[in-house]
Write a protein that holds these residues in place. Structure first.
Motif, short mmCIF file in Angstrom:
data_model
loop_
_atom_site.label_atom_id
_atom_site.label_comp_id
_atom_site.label_asym_id
_atom_site.label_seq_id
_atom_site.Cartn_x
_atom_site.Cartn_y
_atom_site.Cartn_z
N SER A 7 -158.48 -19.56 -58.50
CA SER A 7 -157.21 -19.30 -59.16
C SER A 7 -157.43 -19.13 -60.65
O SER A 7 -158.45 -19.54 -61.19
CB SER A 7 -156.20 -20.41 -58.88
OG SER A 7 -156.65 -21.63 -59.44
N PRO A 14 -144.80 -14.25 -63.74
CA PRO A 14 -145.19 -13.90 -62.38
C PRO A 14 -144.72 -12.50 -61.99
O PRO A 14 -145.45 -11.77 -61.31
CB PRO A 14 -144.52 -14.99 -61.53
CG PRO A 14 -144.44 -16.17 -62.44
CD PRO A 14 -144.15 -15.56 -63.80
N ALA A 67 -141.80 -13.89 -52.40
CA ALA A 67 -142.76 -14.98 -52.65
C ALA A 67 -143.99 -14.50 -53.42
O ALA A 67 -144.87 -15.31 -53.72
CB ALA A 67 -143.19 -15.60 -51.33
N ARG A 68 -144.05 -13.20 -53.70
CA ARG A 68 -145.18 -12.59 -54.41
C ARG A 68 -146.51 -12.93 -53.72
O ARG A 68 -147.42 -13.51 -54.33
CB ARG A 68 -145.21 -13.02 -55.87
CG ARG A 68 -144.01 -12.61 -56.67
CD ARG A 68 -144.17 -13.03 -58.13
NE ARG A 68 -142.92 -13.06 -58.82
CZ ARG A 68 -142.15 -14.15 -58.97
NH1 ARG A 68 -142.55 -15.30 -58.52
NH2 ARG A 68 -141.01 -14.07 -59.61
N SER A 69 -146.62 -12.53 -52.46
CA SER A 69 -147.81 -12.89 -51.69
C SER A 69 -148.06 -11.85 -50.60
O SER A 69 -147.12 -11.30 -50.02
CB SER A 69 -147.59 -14.26 -51.05
OG SER A 69 -148.69 -14.64 -50.27
N THR A 89 -151.72 -14.52 -53.96
CA THR A 89 -150.38 -15.02 -54.29
C THR A 89 -150.24 -15.21 -55.80
O THR A 89 -151.17 -15.64 -56.46
CB THR A 89 -150.13 -16.38 -53.60
OG1 THR A 89 -150.33 -16.24 -52.20
CG2 THR A 89 -148.71 -16.86 -53.84
N HIS A 91 -147.85 -17.31 -58.45
CA HIS A 91 -146.89 -18.41 -58.58
C HIS A 91 -146.47 -18.58 -60.04
O HIS A 91 -147.19 -18.16 -60.94
CB HIS A 91 -147.53 -19.76 -58.18
CG HIS A 91 -148.11 -19.83 -56.84
ND1 HIS A 91 -147.36 -19.99 -55.71
CD2 HIS A 91 -149.41 -19.80 -56.43
CE1 HIS A 91 -148.16 -20.05 -54.66
NE2 HIS A 91 -149.40 -19.93 -55.07
N GLU A 92 -145.37 -19.26 -60.24
CA GLU A 92 -145.02 -19.74 -61.57
C GLU A 92 -145.92 -20.94 -61.88
O GLU A 92 -146.33 -21.66 -60.96
CB GLU A 92 -143.57 -20.19 -61.61
CG GLU A 92 -142.59 -19.05 -61.42
CD GLU A 92 -141.13 -19.52 -61.46
OE1 GLU A 92 -140.88 -20.71 -61.71
OE2 GLU A 92 -140.27 -18.67 -61.25
N SER A 100 -148.16 -17.44 -65.31
CA SER A 100 -148.33 -17.33 -63.86
C SER A 100 -149.70 -17.83 -63.44
O SER A 100 -150.65 -17.84 -64.22
CB SER A 100 -148.15 -15.87 -63.42
OG SER A 100 -149.09 -15.05 -64.08
N GLU A 103 -153.56 -16.99 -57.19
CA GLU A 103 -154.46 -17.68 -56.26
C GLU A 103 -154.95 -16.67 -55.23
O GLU A 103 -154.17 -15.94 -54.64
CB GLU A 103 -153.71 -18.82 -55.58
CG GLU A 103 -154.58 -19.65 -54.68
CD GLU A 103 -153.80 -20.82 -54.11
OE1 GLU A 103 -153.43 -20.76 -52.93
OE2 GLU A 103 -153.55 -21.79 -54.86
#
Length: 139
Positions: A7, A14, A67-69, A89, A91-92, A100, A103
Motif C-alpha cells: 500500500s 481518493p 467502493a473504488r475497488s 482499492t 481508500h480514504e 488516499s 492497496e
C-alpha cells in the motif's frame, strides 16, 4: 495458497486517484512497464503488453465504482503461479482529509517456486507499481 499486500498513501483525494487508476484498461496511464492494454469482451478482459513485449491476459472479476475497488484474475502470464486473484482499492486515509491509501493485494498458488518466492515476486510488482503511481500522481 500464498498472498501479499502493498500500500501507499498519496496526498490526493481518493476520487482523484480513482479517476487515474479506476479504469480496468488504465494501467498504461500510470504504470510505465505496461505500455499497452487492450480491452476485450466488453471491458471484461485486458490484454497487457509489458516493456519486453510479453503478454498478460487478465479477467475482471468484480468492479465497485462506489467502493473504488476492482478484482481481477490472471488467465495467461509467464508467472510461476496458478489461481491468481488480485484486488486494487483506493481508500480514504482516516484523519487525513484529502489523502488516499491505495492497496494492491493478491492471492495465488505457487507453481514450481516456494510461497516466499512467489510472495516476493508479486510484492515487488505491487511495490514498484505503487511507486510508479506516486510519481505519476505527483506530475
Amino acid at each position: 495458497m500464498a498472498s501479499t499486500t502493498a500500500s501507499i498513501d498519496l496526498p490526493l483525494s481518493p476520487a482523484a486517484v480513482w479517476r487515474l487508476i479506476g479504469g480496468f484498461g488504465s494501467l498504461p496511464d500510470w504504470l510505465p512497464y505496461i505500455p499497452q492494454s487492450e480491452l476485450g469482451e466488453g471491458g471484461r478482459t485486458r490484454r497487457l503488453t509489458n516493456e519486453g513485449g510479453g503478454t498478460i491476459v487478465e479477467r475482471l472479476q468484480s468492479f465497485d465504482h462506489t467502493a473504488r475497488s476492482y478484482t481481477y484474475a490472471i488467465e495467461e502470464a509467464p508467472f510461476p503461479v496458478t489461481g491468481y486473484l488480485s484486488t486494487l482499492t483506493v481508500h480514504e486515509v482516516p484523519g487525513t482529509p484529502g489523502a488516499s491509501r491505495v492497496e494492491w493485494s493478491g492471492t495465488f498458488t505457487p507453481d514450481g517456486v516456494s510461497d516466499r518466492e512467489a510472495e516476493e515476486l508479486f510484492h515487488g510488482i505491487y511495490t514498484d507499481g505503487l511507486a510508479a503511481l506516486e510519481r505519476t500522481a505527483r506530475k
